[in-house]
Scaffold this active site. Structure first.
Site, PDB file in Angstrom:
ATOM      1  N   CYS A  74      55.331  45.943  13.522  1.00 54.46           N
ATOM      2  CA  CYS A  74      55.375  46.589  12.205  1.00 54.46           C
ATOM      3  C   CYS A  74      56.109  47.911  12.374  1.00 54.46           C
ATOM      4  CB  CYS A  74      53.985  46.757  11.589  1.00 54.46           C
ATOM      5  SG  CYS A  74      52.914  47.989  12.326  1.00 54.46           S
TER       6      CYS A  74
ATOM      7  N   HIS B 187      46.201  46.485  33.854  1.00 49.73           N
ATOM      8  CA  HIS B 187      44.896  47.142  33.885  1.00 49.73           C
ATOM      9  C   HIS B 187      43.963  46.750  32.744  1.00 49.73           C
ATOM     10  CE1 HIS B 187      46.329  50.746  36.537  1.00 49.73           C
ATOM     11  NE2 HIS B 187      46.630  49.565  37.051  1.00 49.73           N
TER      12      HIS B 187
END
Length: 142
Positions: free
Chosen positions: A65, A98
């Site tokens: 977006c 991570h």
């Protein structure tokens, strides 16, 4: 890899180009819309895409977006969805390594298309490291 892609009108042009890029790279891609550049409400496209990620129908998702914020906020309402707003390749890699992010959110108004393509490539090619990170990721859902 099975990849879901969607967003809003501000991300439409990037979405169309990324679909071709990903298909050319051998990925299976499902377009969750929008289908035109006409103004839309991004949740109408984000919720179905996030549901498909949460149910593991698709391995990864891409949402685009204007700022990346709206699609990220919406996607992250879904359990087992970890949508990461990324504007550089280091963040894209760390989101996977991570955080085991399964959706990358791109800010089309703030990154050039060519860079968005490199963000997606980094995200798709990077694996979750597991280990100490897995314990943390397992604590994300409410």
């Amino acid at each position: 890899m099975k990849i879901a892609i969607g967003g809003d009108h501000a991300g439409f042009q990037y979405k169309e180009r990324l679909i071709k890029h990903l298909v050319d790279a051998g990925h299976e891609v499902q377009d969750f819309g929008p289908k035109t550049e006409d103004s839309v409400d991004y949740p109408d496209h984000v919720h179905p895409l996030a549901t498909s990620i949460a149910s593991e129908d698709f391995e990864l998702g891409i949402l685009i977006c204007g700022s990346g914020n709206g699609v990220a906020m919406t996607a992250n309402k879904h359990e087992n969805v970890r949508a990461a707003l990324c504007w550089n390749t280091e963040l894209a890699a760390l989101a996977r390594q991570h955080n085991n992010a399964n959706i990358i959110c791109l800010p089309a108004r703030f990154v050039a298309y060519e860079y968005a393509e490199s963000l997606v490539d980094t995200f798709v090619k990077t694996a979750f490291e597991g280990g100490r990170h897995e314990r943390r990721v397992n604590k994300i859902n409410c």
